[in-house]
Design a protein around this motif. Structure first.
Motif, PDB file in Angstrom:
ATOM      1  N   CYS A 132       0.897  -1.298  -0.009  1.00 36.46           N
ATOM      2  CA  CYS A 132       0.004   0.193  -0.050  1.00 36.46           C
ATOM      3  C   CYS A 132       0.980   1.160  -0.129  1.00 36.46           C
ATOM      4  O   CYS A 132       1.443   1.772   1.054  1.00 36.46           O
ATOM      5  CB  CYS A 132      -0.989  -0.004   1.295  1.00 36.46           C
ATOM      6  SG  CYS A 132      -2.247   1.303   1.341  1.00 36.46           S
ATOM      7  N   GLU A 133       1.292   1.827  -1.238  1.00 32.45           N
ATOM      8  CA  GLU A 133       2.212   2.843  -1.431  1.00 32.45           C
ATOM      9  C   GLU A 133       1.630   4.063  -1.364  1.00 32.45           C
ATOM     10  O   GLU A 133       0.748   4.156  -2.313  1.00 32.45           O
ATOM     11  CB  GLU A 133       3.021   2.664  -2.514  1.00 32.45           C
ATOM     12  CG  GLU A 133       3.868   1.150  -2.240  1.00 32.45           C
ATOM     13  CD  GLU A 133       4.977   1.088  -1.270  1.00 32.45           C
ATOM     14  OE1 GLU A 133       5.563   2.330  -0.777  1.00 32.45           O
ATOM     15  OE2 GLU A 133       5.285   0.217  -0.567  1.00 32.45           O
ATOM     16  N   LEU A 134       1.946   5.131  -0.676  1.00 32.97           N
ATOM     17  CA  LEU A 134       1.368   6.446  -0.841  1.00 32.97           C
ATOM     18  C   LEU A 134       2.545   7.334  -1.474  1.00 32.97           C
ATOM     19  O   LEU A 134       3.794   7.420  -1.630  1.00 32.97           O
ATOM     20  CB  LEU A 134       1.203   7.021   0.662  1.00 32.97           C
ATOM     21  CG  LEU A 134       0.441   6.085   1.480  1.00 32.97           C
ATOM     22  CD1 LEU A 134       0.155   6.527   2.868  1.00 32.97           C
ATOM     23  CD2 LEU A 134      -0.912   5.799   0.795  1.00 32.97           C
ATOM     24  N   THR A 139      -9.925  -4.801  -3.919  1.00 33.29           N
ATOM     25  CA  THR A 139      -9.534  -3.993  -2.546  1.00 33.29           C
ATOM     26  C   THR A 139     -10.485  -2.977  -2.100  1.00 33.29           C
ATOM     27  O   THR A 139     -11.306  -2.562  -2.678  1.00 33.29           O
ATOM     28  CB  THR A 139      -8.031  -3.608  -2.674  1.00 33.29           C
ATOM     29  OG1 THR A 139      -7.547  -3.393  -1.547  1.00 33.29           O
ATOM     30  CG2 THR A 139      -8.012  -2.347  -3.513  1.00 33.29           C
ATOM     31  N   GLU A 140      -9.985  -2.701  -1.052  1.00 33.44           N
ATOM     32  CA  GLU A 140     -10.776  -1.371  -0.344  1.00 33.44           C
ATOM     33  C   GLU A 140      -9.766  -0.747   0.557  1.00 33.44           C
ATOM     34  O   GLU A 140      -8.834  -1.315   0.852  1.00 33.44           O
ATOM     35  CB  GLU A 140     -11.830  -1.881   0.648  1.00 33.44           C
ATOM     36  CG  GLU A 140     -11.435  -2.920   1.769  1.00 33.44           C
ATOM     37  CD  GLU A 140     -12.592  -3.390   2.199  1.00 33.44           C
ATOM     38  OE1 GLU A 140     -13.586  -3.035   2.033  1.00 33.44           O
ATOM     39  OE2 GLU A 140     -12.548  -4.083   3.271  1.00 33.44           O
ATOM     40  N   CYS A 175      -4.672  -0.457   3.043  1.00 31.71           N
ATOM     41  CA  CYS A 175      -5.422  -1.133   1.800  1.00 31.71           C
ATOM     42  C   CYS A 175      -5.637  -2.509   2.167  1.00 31.71           C
ATOM     43  O   CYS A 175      -4.859  -3.095   2.940  1.00 31.71           O
ATOM     44  CB  CYS A 175      -4.377  -1.292   0.918  1.00 31.71           C
ATOM     45  SG  CYS A 175      -3.611   0.711   0.232  1.00 31.71           S
ATOM     46  N   LYS A 176      -6.672  -3.094   1.686  1.00 31.41           N
ATOM     47  CA  LYS A 176      -6.998  -4.332   2.220  1.00 31.41           C
ATOM     48  C   LYS A 176      -7.442  -5.307   0.961  1.00 31.41           C
ATOM     49  O   LYS A 176      -8.499  -5.539   0.476  1.00 31.41           O
ATOM     50  CB  LYS A 176      -8.436  -4.230   3.084  1.00 31.41           C
ATOM     51  CG  LYS A 176      -8.482  -3.311   4.342  1.00 31.41           C
ATOM     52  CD  LYS A 176      -9.517  -3.729   5.498  1.00 31.41           C
ATOM     53  CE  LYS A 176      -9.258  -2.636   6.568  1.00 31.41           C
ATOM     54  NZ  LYS A 176     -10.505  -2.975   7.385  1.00 31.41           N
ATOM     55  N   ASP A 220      -6.940  -6.261   8.801  1.00 30.35           N
ATOM     56  CA  ASP A 220      -6.639  -5.110   9.239  1.00 30.35           C
ATOM     57  C   ASP A 220      -6.147  -4.358   8.031  1.00 30.35           C
ATOM     58  O   ASP A 220      -5.982  -3.153   8.199  1.00 30.35           O
ATOM     59  CB  ASP A 220      -5.543  -5.159  10.352  1.00 30.35           C
ATOM     60  CG  ASP A 220      -6.243  -5.916  11.753  1.00 30.35           C
ATOM     61  OD1 ASP A 220      -7.616  -5.743  11.663  1.00 30.35           O
ATOM     62  OD2 ASP A 220      -5.804  -6.093  12.625  1.00 30.35           O
ATOM     63  N   GLY A 221      -5.509  -5.079   6.956  1.00 33.75           N
ATOM     64  CA  GLY A 221      -5.173  -4.532   6.018  1.00 33.75           C
ATOM     65  C   GLY A 221      -3.773  -4.056   6.007  1.00 33.75           C
ATOM     66  O   GLY A 221      -2.902  -4.081   7.020  1.00 33.75           O
ATOM     67  N   ILE A 222      -3.050  -3.629   4.945  1.00 31.17           N
ATOM     68  CA  ILE A 222      -1.641  -3.107   5.021  1.00 31.17           C
ATOM     69  C   ILE A 222      -1.788  -1.592   5.118  1.00 31.17           C
ATOM     70  O   ILE A 222      -2.144  -0.734   4.297  1.00 31.17           O
ATOM     71  CB  ILE A 222      -1.047  -3.464   3.619  1.00 31.17           C
ATOM     72  CG1 ILE A 222      -1.170  -4.789   3.246  1.00 31.17           C
ATOM     73  CG2 ILE A 222       0.534  -2.864   3.341  1.00 31.17           C
ATOM     74  CD1 ILE A 222      -0.844  -5.089   1.803  1.00 31.17           C
ATOM     75  N   ARG A 223      -1.084  -1.266   6.191  1.00 34.23           N
ATOM     76  CA  ARG A 223      -1.382   0.014   6.736  1.00 34.23           C
ATOM     77  C   ARG A 223      -0.009   1.017   6.696  1.00 34.23           C
ATOM     78  O   ARG A 223       1.112   0.408   6.697  1.00 34.23           O
ATOM     79  CB  ARG A 223      -1.687   0.030   8.315  1.00 34.23           C
ATOM     80  CG  ARG A 223      -3.051  -0.641   8.583  1.00 34.23           C
ATOM     81  CD  ARG A 223      -3.720  -0.394   9.835  1.00 34.23           C
ATOM     82  NE  ARG A 223      -4.934  -1.156   9.900  1.00 34.23           N
ATOM     83  CZ  ARG A 223      -5.885  -0.690  10.705  1.00 34.23           C
ATOM     84  NH1 ARG A 223      -5.456   0.443  11.695  1.00 34.23           N
ATOM     85  NH2 ARG A 223      -6.860  -1.334  10.856  1.00 34.23           N
TER      86      ARG A 223
END
Length: 384
Positions: free
Chosen positions: A47-49, A71-72, A110-111, A117-120
């Protein structure tokens, strides 16, 4: 309801490929989503920003799903309070989320597969939110009216849920079945607000396939299974009925303190349509009772309420969008009306009697409404 529905995920993947892209006001093309946009690139393992610090205020999140799974994306405040979210972002597609974010620390998740819990990533909104003081008074009025609405829905739910709980505790199977769906209407109309707290929804509205490891199954759907599949009420079920009321009263007390903004109202309306797409149209939400259609109606009514309150500003900023939303809300109500049944306890036909072609028609109607609804937040973000 935050639950992984494997067949639902598969069902929405194809639709997401069309609707997620069409719903974007500005797609992330790898060259930057525009000034003030946080680009989120999701894969099956990352999950890259584009930045981990951005100015507080109205923030656009331009999401690209480069993975192989639906994904969500969530924006969490401390305590996993949901600030905003977008579900059903199909592989190879993009989505844009506009949200009002106060200064502070957050996490973006990102889930992949829409579970866990997703990748945070930790992020910071810095400075003072620009433009808040100049917000259109009509938007302040919309927020105030919507706050009253969600409180009213919670207040009206409690006696209906108590009737359901009392029937369960008395062992009256038929009475409990009749009261079940009606006890859920207020929740379904305002579910995104309840979910924003993070801890209430998993207690009252989770399905068996949405349980986290070690989580005890409680709430409406555990009782639904007993009533329609097991067809008997156990001592544990009677205890669960009391627990349901405890948790719903907690929701009732807290809902008035929920953080609500014009963009959270708009995003919440879209989330309600996502709920329809992933649970109601597929028949998985109420898999034992088949009372999906009244839930469907509740989700649509809640989305429409948020839209109607925001419409004075949305129609001024984006008149064509408001015209399309009016058209699509009318159309979806007409489709639901085809399935009414005055002889049933909740006023609708049992969903297991709805044919595949009729379900396809409902699905198409949901997609036709969800696409313009995804643009509502951007239409009210400026508030000018």
């Amino acid at each position: 309801m935050r639950a992984l529905r494997s067949s639902a995920v598969a069902a929405v993947a194809a639709a997401a490929a069309v609707t997620a892209v069409a719903g974007c006001a500005a797609k992330n093309d790898g060259k930057g989503g525009g000034k003030g946009t946080v680009e989120v690139t999701a894969t099956d393992s990352s999950c890259e920003l584009s930045t981990k610090e951005f100015p507080a205020g109205h923030v656009r999140f331009a999401v690209q799903n480069k993975g192989s799974k639906v994904t969500e994306v969530y924006v969490y405040a401390p305590g996993d309070r949901i600030v905003t979210e977008r579900e059903n972002i199909g592989p190879g597609t993009s989505a844009e989320i506009t949200a009002e974010v106060k200064a502070g620390a957050y996490e973006i998740a990102c889930k992949p597969g829409m579970k866990g819990d997703g990748i945070r990533q930790k992020v910071t909104a810095s400075g003072k939110a620009a433009g808040t003081a100049k917000r259109d008074p009509k938007l302040d009025a919309a927020v105030a009216a919507y706050r009253e609405y969600v409180q009213e829905q919670a207040d009206q739910t409690i006696p209906k849920a108590q009737k359901f709980a009392d029937a369960v505790k008395s062992g009256d199977l038929d009475a409990a079945k009749k009261a079940y769906a009606l006890s859920r209407v207020g929740w379904e109309r305002t579910e995104p607000v309840a979910e924003s707290f993070g801890d209430i929804d998993p207690k009252v509205d989770v399905r068996a396939d949405g349980l986290e490891p070690g989580q005890k199954w409680t709430g409406w759907h555990k009782l639904e299974k007993s009533l329609w599949e097991t067809k008997k009420i156990s001592g544990d079920d009677k205890k669960l009925a009391d627990q349901l009321m405890t948790d719903l009263k907690d929701w009732q007390k807290r809902v008035g303190k929920a953080e609500i903004t014009p963009t959270s109202m708009a995003n919440g309306a879209k989330e309600l349509l996502d709920e329809v797409a992933t649970g109601k149209v597929t028949g998985e939400e109420e898999r034992y009772s088949h009372t999906d259609l009244i839930d469907f109606q509740g989700n649509v009514e809640g989305a429409e309420k948020a839209y109607e309150l925001l419409k004075p500003v949305a129609a001024k900023n984006e008149p064509a969008l408001a015209k399309e939303l009016d058209k699509q809300f009318t159309a979806i109500h007409a489709q639901l009306d085809k399935h009414r049944d005055d002889k049933s306890a909740d006023g609708f036909a049992s969903y297991d009697t709805v044919s595949k072609s009729e379900r396809k028609e409902l699905s198409d109607g949901v997609n036709a409404l969800a696409e313009p609804l995804s643009k509502l937040a951007a239409a009210v973000a400026t508030g000018k």
